[in-house]
Every structure is written in structure tokens, then in C-alpha cells.
Design a protein around this motif. Structure first.
Motif, PDB file in Angstrom:
ATOM      1  N   PHE A  42       0.814  -1.216   0.000  1.00 27.86           N
ATOM      2  CA  PHE A  42       0.000   0.000   0.000  1.00 27.86           C
ATOM      3  C   PHE A  42       0.848   1.266   0.000  1.00 27.86           C
ATOM      4  O   PHE A  42       0.403   2.310  -0.491  1.00 27.86           O
ATOM      5  CB  PHE A  42      -0.988  -0.020   1.169  1.00 27.86           C
ATOM      6  CG  PHE A  42      -2.286  -0.668   0.812  1.00 27.86           C
ATOM      7  CD1 PHE A  42      -3.265   0.029   0.122  1.00 27.86           C
ATOM      8  CD2 PHE A  42      -2.518  -1.991   1.130  1.00 27.86           C
ATOM      9  CE1 PHE A  42      -4.453  -0.565  -0.239  1.00 27.86           C
ATOM     10  CE2 PHE A  42      -3.707  -2.601   0.778  1.00 27.86           C
ATOM     11  CZ  PHE A  42      -4.682  -1.890   0.087  1.00 27.86           C
ATOM     12  N   ASN A  43       2.052   1.176   0.522  1.00 31.59           N
ATOM     13  CA  ASN A  43       2.947   2.331   0.426  1.00 31.59           C
ATOM     14  C   ASN A  43       3.194   2.680  -1.039  1.00 31.59           C
ATOM     15  O   ASN A  43       3.194   3.854  -1.423  1.00 31.59           O
ATOM     16  CB  ASN A  43       4.270   2.031   1.129  1.00 31.59           C
ATOM     17  CG  ASN A  43       5.274   3.143   0.952  1.00 31.59           C
ATOM     18  OD1 ASN A  43       5.040   4.289   1.317  1.00 31.59           O
ATOM     19  ND2 ASN A  43       6.418   2.817   0.351  1.00 31.59           N
TER      20      ASN A  43
ATOM     21  N   LEU B 233      -1.143   6.020   4.174  1.00 35.75           N
ATOM     22  CA  LEU B 233      -1.513   7.428   4.025  1.00 35.75           C
ATOM     23  C   LEU B 233      -0.771   8.320   5.023  1.00 35.75           C
ATOM     24  O   LEU B 233      -0.690   9.540   4.829  1.00 35.75           O
ATOM     25  CB  LEU B 233      -3.027   7.599   4.218  1.00 35.75           C
ATOM     26  CG  LEU B 233      -3.928   7.042   3.105  1.00 35.75           C
ATOM     27  CD1 LEU B 233      -5.389   7.056   3.552  1.00 35.75           C
ATOM     28  CD2 LEU B 233      -3.773   7.844   1.809  1.00 35.75           C
ATOM     29  N   LEU B 234      -0.236   7.727   6.090  1.00 34.98           N
ATOM     30  CA  LEU B 234       0.465   8.498   7.122  1.00 34.98           C
ATOM     31  C   LEU B 234       1.940   8.721   6.814  1.00 34.98           C
ATOM     32  O   LEU B 234       2.617   9.455   7.540  1.00 34.98           O
ATOM     33  CB  LEU B 234       0.344   7.784   8.473  1.00 34.98           C
ATOM     34  CG  LEU B 234      -1.066   7.538   9.008  1.00 34.98           C
ATOM     35  CD1 LEU B 234      -0.990   6.865  10.369  1.00 34.98           C
ATOM     36  CD2 LEU B 234      -1.856   8.831   9.093  1.00 34.98           C
ATOM     37  N   VAL B 235       2.454   8.077   5.768  1.00 33.57           N
ATOM     38  CA  VAL B 235       3.871   8.223   5.440  1.00 33.57           C
ATOM     39  C   VAL B 235       4.174   9.675   5.055  1.00 33.57           C
ATOM     40  O   VAL B 235       3.467  10.274   4.242  1.00 33.57           O
ATOM     41  CB  VAL B 235       4.264   7.281   4.287  1.00 33.57           C
ATOM     42  CG1 VAL B 235       5.700   7.551   3.826  1.00 33.57           C
ATOM     43  CG2 VAL B 235       4.118   5.822   4.707  1.00 33.57           C
TER      44      VAL B 235
ATOM     45  N   LEU C   1      18.606   4.691   6.454  1.00 29.17           N
ATOM     46  CA  LEU C   1      17.911   4.581   7.737  1.00 29.17           C
ATOM     47  C   LEU C   1      16.779   5.594   7.866  1.00 29.17           C
ATOM     48  O   LEU C   1      15.694   5.273   8.364  1.00 29.17           O
ATOM     49  CB  LEU C   1      18.887   4.740   8.893  1.00 29.17           C
ATOM     50  CG  LEU C   1      19.626   3.467   9.311  1.00 29.17           C
ATOM     51  CD1 LEU C   1      20.543   3.750  10.489  1.00 29.17           C
ATOM     52  CD2 LEU C   1      18.639   2.361   9.665  1.00 29.17           C
ATOM     53  N   ALA C   2      16.998   6.816   7.419  1.00 27.16           N
ATOM     54  CA  ALA C   2      15.941   7.828   7.496  1.00 27.16           C
ATOM     55  C   ALA C   2      14.762   7.432   6.603  1.00 27.16           C
ATOM     56  O   ALA C   2      13.605   7.644   6.962  1.00 27.16           O
ATOM     57  CB  ALA C   2      16.481   9.195   7.085  1.00 27.16           C
ATOM     58  N   ALA C   3      15.081   6.841   5.458  1.00 28.13           N
ATOM     59  CA  ALA C   3      14.018   6.423   4.539  1.00 28.13           C
ATOM     60  C   ALA C   3      13.165   5.317   5.151  1.00 28.13           C
ATOM     61  O   ALA C   3      11.933   5.390   5.167  1.00 28.13           O
ATOM     62  CB  ALA C   3      14.620   5.953   3.215  1.00 28.13           C
TER      63      ALA C   3
ATOM     64  N   ARG D 195       8.560   3.110   8.907  1.00 25.24           N
ATOM     65  CA  ARG D 195       8.293   2.476  10.200  1.00 25.24           C
ATOM     66  C   ARG D 195       7.406   3.338  11.097  1.00 25.24           C
ATOM     67  O   ARG D 195       6.540   2.820  11.802  1.00 25.24           O
ATOM     68  CB  ARG D 195       9.609   2.180  10.915  1.00 25.24           C
ATOM     69  CG  ARG D 195      10.405   1.048  10.304  1.00 25.24           C
ATOM     70  CD  ARG D 195      11.767   0.928  10.962  1.00 25.24           C
ATOM     71  NE  ARG D 195      12.513  -0.219  10.461  1.00 25.24           N
ATOM     72  CZ  ARG D 195      13.791  -0.445  10.740  1.00 25.24           C
ATOM     73  NH1 ARG D 195      14.450   0.403  11.529  1.00 25.24           N
ATOM     74  NH2 ARG D 195      14.412  -1.500  10.254  1.00 25.24           N
ATOM     75  N   VAL D 196       7.623   4.638  11.082  1.00 29.05           N
ATOM     76  CA  VAL D 196       6.802   5.535  11.905  1.00 29.05           C
ATOM     77  C   VAL D 196       5.333   5.405  11.518  1.00 29.05           C
ATOM     78  O   VAL D 196       4.451   5.336  12.386  1.00 29.05           O
ATOM     79  CB  VAL D 196       7.280   6.993  11.755  1.00 29.05           C
ATOM     80  CG1 VAL D 196       6.264   7.967  12.353  1.00 29.05           C
ATOM     81  CG2 VAL D 196       8.635   7.182  12.420  1.00 29.05           C
ATOM     82  N   ALA D 197       5.067   5.368  10.216  1.00 27.07           N
ATOM     83  CA  ALA D 197       3.685   5.235   9.754  1.00 27.07           C
ATOM     84  C   ALA D 197       3.121   3.864  10.097  1.00 27.07           C
ATOM     85  O   ALA D 197       1.991   3.741  10.590  1.00 27.07           O
ATOM     86  CB  ALA D 197       3.622   5.474   8.246  1.00 27.07           C
ATOM     87  N   TYR D 198       3.920   2.821   9.876  1.00 23.32           N
ATOM     88  CA  TYR D 198       3.446   1.459  10.114  1.00 23.32           C
ATOM     89  C   TYR D 198       3.160   1.202  11.586  1.00 23.32           C
ATOM     90  O   TYR D 198       2.225   0.472  11.935  1.00 23.32           O
ATOM     91  CB  TYR D 198       4.484   0.454   9.603  1.00 23.32           C
ATOM     92  CG  TYR D 198       4.135  -0.978   9.912  1.00 23.32           C
ATOM     93  CD1 TYR D 198       3.071  -1.614   9.272  1.00 23.32           C
ATOM     94  CD2 TYR D 198       4.862  -1.687  10.860  1.00 23.32           C
ATOM     95  CE1 TYR D 198       2.748  -2.934   9.568  1.00 23.32           C
ATOM     96  CE2 TYR D 198       4.547  -3.006  11.162  1.00 23.32           C
ATOM     97  CZ  TYR D 198       3.489  -3.621  10.517  1.00 23.32           C
ATOM     98  OH  TYR D 198       3.154  -4.921  10.820  1.00 23.32           O
TER      99      TYR D 198
END
Length: 429
Positions: free
Chosen positions: A306-307, A353-355, A370-372, A377-380
Motif C-alpha cells: 500500500f505504500n 496514508l500516514l507516510v 535509515l531515514a528512509a 516504520r513511523v507510519a506502520y
């Protein structure tokens, strides 16, 4: 006004048990997302507009090659299946279309349309079946169908697909899905090039009969029922087919039709980049085409798919792939599994949708691995359940899908009406 299978009073009473907590959770999540520059209501609106089709065959109990163990209240026919699908739609408010499989679901199209309309349901893609023999057919598909060496067998398979199109016209469907079981089990059994040429010729005849506003989806699968070679074995062959057929032909991606370590999200990107991604059959797998509940094994992969879809959607407003569940329920109540799978697919969409797309792009362009990955990960890792539940509540669905369904006692009710199916049968239904 559409009929409701589950008493709305039951849904309302169950929702009342969870409403206060949901309001707190939704507001709290909204505050957290607001700090990230994200409107929770905007995400909820997108989730509310998301629909995933339910396969008619999915509401029946599945099986293995060894045996099938029927469940209580098995649907007796397509009209029972439509009622089961209506329950899923009522509680999830995310599954307002049904995908038909012919000849399993063959009935008077006008009656089918009336039965679905009663519950506010529509029809998704039509699915043809040339991977098993139907009662009374003249030619067997044992050695192939659309790609068979025998011309009469190929013509029979073509005519079956044309019949599916005609039925779909009455039902209001706009697509035909072709999954092919053709292949071989021994080296030398078939001539690969001749077999593929037969398939392309057959598919072109079907394509020529498509209405102008229809699509045809072709589906790839690396193995089974043929175990040495498969005619449409991977996404590359599938892409060739779609290019050969024309602008109305697209590739369908079934998440279970790949080897365990295949990068499905990259396949999604490739097909979309060249305009041939048509849709999905969502499920999950551990070893192969297990048809497990969507998100049951690898929810992160579902999110990564979905990303890619959200990334494409962000840059192409006309991108509207078809979504359908395709699962086999051997040890669960199929309605329960389909409800929770629909919710998990929505969950993956909401998380995608939160990415932070700008941060992700910046990290990619600066080679900051790592930032990518952290942007993903933050969204997931964000718990979006309050968004999903509030979306259902706003549309009249259930906050607690499983609890509400069980409180309604639907399975016990239909078990009293529908005759029990004897067990002990061998093979997949």
C-alpha cells in the motif's frame, strides 16, 4: 432503504459499549497526528471511501487436497452467499461489491441483481472457471483450456469466458478476471511456445468481445495445479499478455501467487509504472498459495504494497486499481475471517496514508537508508484502529466487528435454516 441482515439494534447496543473509549482514542490519535501535520479526519475520509470486493466463493468453507471439513450454516447457493456477503458489508461498511465465479454461481442474472440490490450490494469483476470441469461440458480441461492443444477445448473455454461477459453485463460488472490453471507436469509434455501462442490467440478472441467500458484482468501464478510449468507463471509473462491484448487489459496481482521471498511491492511498482497494474487479490501466505487471511502472516508486507499504491495515487488521480479478498477458510468462520481481513487491508491503506512523503523522498535522494526506512516504520507503527472504527461507526457499521457479529448470533441462525453438509469429501471445493 436497503434491508439489514443483522438487527441494527444489536449493532447499536454493541457500539454503545465502546463509544466512549473510541471517542477518547480518536481524539488522542488526532492530536498526535496533528503534531505531524496530518488531519485525522482527512485520513478517515479516504478510508471511508475505500472498498474491497468479497469473493462469493470466500463465504464457504475451504479445504485441502486431502479433505474438506464443512462448517455450520454453509451457503447452499449463490443467494445464500449474497446474504453472507451482506452481513460482511453491513458490519464493515467496506465491502459493498461481490465478485462472482461462473459456473459455481450461475443463476438468472436478473434474480441475482435483485438479490444483491436488496442489500445495497453491487457486483465486482466476473471470474471464469476453466481450471475444472463443469457438469455436462463436452471437452475436459484436464490437459489445458485456453492454451490446450485441442482446438475444440480452446473454443469451449473461449465461449465460457464470453458467457461470463454476457452475465456480467446484466449484473453491472465492468471487468472479467481470467486465471488459468494450464501448464504441464513433465518435461517435454508441451511445447512452451506453441502453448503460449494458443493462449494469446484465445485471449485475443475474448478481448475482442469486451464492452468499451470493461477491463480484463489476467492473473499470474508460479505453480499449481501444474507443477513443472505454468502458462502465466510470473508478472513478466502477465505484462506481455496485457501488452499484447491492448489498452483494456491489465495485470492482477494475487499476494499468494509468489515465492515466499519475492519482492511483491516492487512488482506493484513496475506494473504501475508502465500502466498495466489492474488490481489485487488480497490474502497471505507462509509457503506458497496458502490463501490465508490478509495480514495474518506478514502485515508489514501488506503495508509496503500500500505504500507503493499511495505513492502512485498521490501522483496520478486517475489510478484506481481493483481490490478483492481471495482467501480459503479451513478452520474459521469465513464471515469472521473476511470481515477482519477487510479491516486489515483498510489498516494497511490508512498506515500508508500516514507516510511523510516529503521526508521519504528527501531521504531517498540523499541516500539516507535509515531515514528512509524510518519514515515507513513511523507510519506502520501508528495504531490506526480508532480511524477504522470511527469510519465504520459513521457509516452505520460495527466498532467491534468480531464482538458484534458473535453477539448477533448469525451463524447459529443460518445453521438452523441451512441443511448440514456432510464432511469427508476429498479435495479443494
Amino acid at each position: 432503504m436497503t434491508d439489514k441482515i443483522i438487527d441494527p439494534a444489536v449493532v447499536e447496543a454493541e457500539n454503545a459499549k465502546h463509544l466512549a473509549d473510541l471517542n477518547v482514542d480518536y481524539d488522542t490519535l488526532g492530536e498526535r497526528l496533528d503534531r505531524r501535520g496530518i488531519s485525522i479526519d482527512a485520513i478517515k475520509a479516504k478510508v471511508a471511501a475505500f472498498n474491497i470486493a468479497v469473493p462469493s466463493w470466500g463465504v464457504g468453507t475451504g479445504g485441502t487436497r486431502f479433505a474438506r471439513f464443512p462448517g455450520k450454516g454453509e451457503p447452499r447457493d449463490i443467494f445464500d452467499k449474497i446474504e453472507d456477503c451482506a452481513v460482511i458489508a453491513q458490519l464493515t461498511q467496506a465491502t459493498n461489491t461481490v465478485s462472482m465465479h461462473i459456473p459455481w454461481d450461475k443463476a438468472d442474472p436478473n434474480r441475482l441483481q435483485q438479490a444483491a440490490s436488496r442489500f445495497g450490494l453491487g457486483f465486482d469483476a466476473m471470474n471464469s472457471n476453466t481450471f475444472s470441469d463443469a457438469k455436462g461440458q463436452l471437452q475436459s480441461y484436464k490437459f489445458g483450456s485456453l492454451s490446450a492443444a485441442d482446438a475444440a477445448t480452446r473454443q469451449q473455454a473461449i465461449e465460457h469466458n464470453l458467457e461470463c461477459i454476457e452475465i456480467g453485463k446484466t449484473l453491472g460488472s465492468k471487468a472479467l478476471t481470467i486465471w488459468l490453471g494450464d501448464g504441464s507436469n513433465f518435461p517435454g509434455q508441451v511445447n512452451f511456445a506453441n502453448q503460449f501462442e494458443h493462449y494469446l490467440d484465445s485471449a485475443k478472441e475474448i478481448y475482442a468481445a469486451l464492452p468499451d467500458d470493461w477491463r480484463v484482468y489476467t492473473e499470474h501464478k508460479m505453480y499449481e495445479p501444474a507443477f513443472y510449468s505454468t502458462v502465466v507463471q510470473d508478472w513478466g509473462t502477465n505484462y506481455i499478455i496485457a501488452k499484447e491484448l491492448g489498452d483494456k487489459a491489465y495485470c492482477l496481482v494475487d499476494l499468494g501467487h509468489h515465492a515466499p521471498n519475492v519482492n511483491i511491492e516492487m512488482i506493484v511498482s513496475r506494473l504501475a509504472q508502465f500502466g498495466k497494474l489492474g488490481g489485487f487479490h488480497f490474502n497471505d501466505s507462509k509457503y506458497g498459495d496458502d490463501d490465508l487471511d490478509a495480514g495474518a502472516i506478514d502485515p508489514y508486507r501488506l503495508f509496503l504494497v500500500f505504500n507503493e499504491l499511495v505513492d502512485i495515487e498521490t501522483n496520478d488521480a486517475d489510478f484506481h486499481p481493483a481490490h478483492m479478498l481471495d482467501q480459503s477458510h479451513n478452520v474459521t468462520d469465513p464471515i469472521e475471517s473476511l470481515m477482519l481481513s477487510a479491516s486489515d487491508v483498510q489498516r494497511a491503506y490508512a498506515q500508508a496514508l500516514l507516510v511523510d512523503r516529503e521526508a521519504l523522498k528527501a531521504a531517498q535522494e540523499s541516500n539516507d537508508a535509515l531515514a528512509a526506512t524510518q519514515a515507513l516504520r513511523v507510519a506502520y507503527r501508528t495504531d490506526v484502529e480508532p480511524i477504522l472504527a470511527m469510519s465504520r461507526l459513521d457509516k452505520g457499521g460495527a466498532i467491534d466487528l468480531l464482538g458484534t457479529y458473535r453477539a448477533a448470533g448469525y451463524r447459529a441462525k443460518v445453521a438452523d435454516i441451512r441443511p448440514a453438509v456432510e464432511g469427508g469429501s476429498g479435495g479443494i471445493i
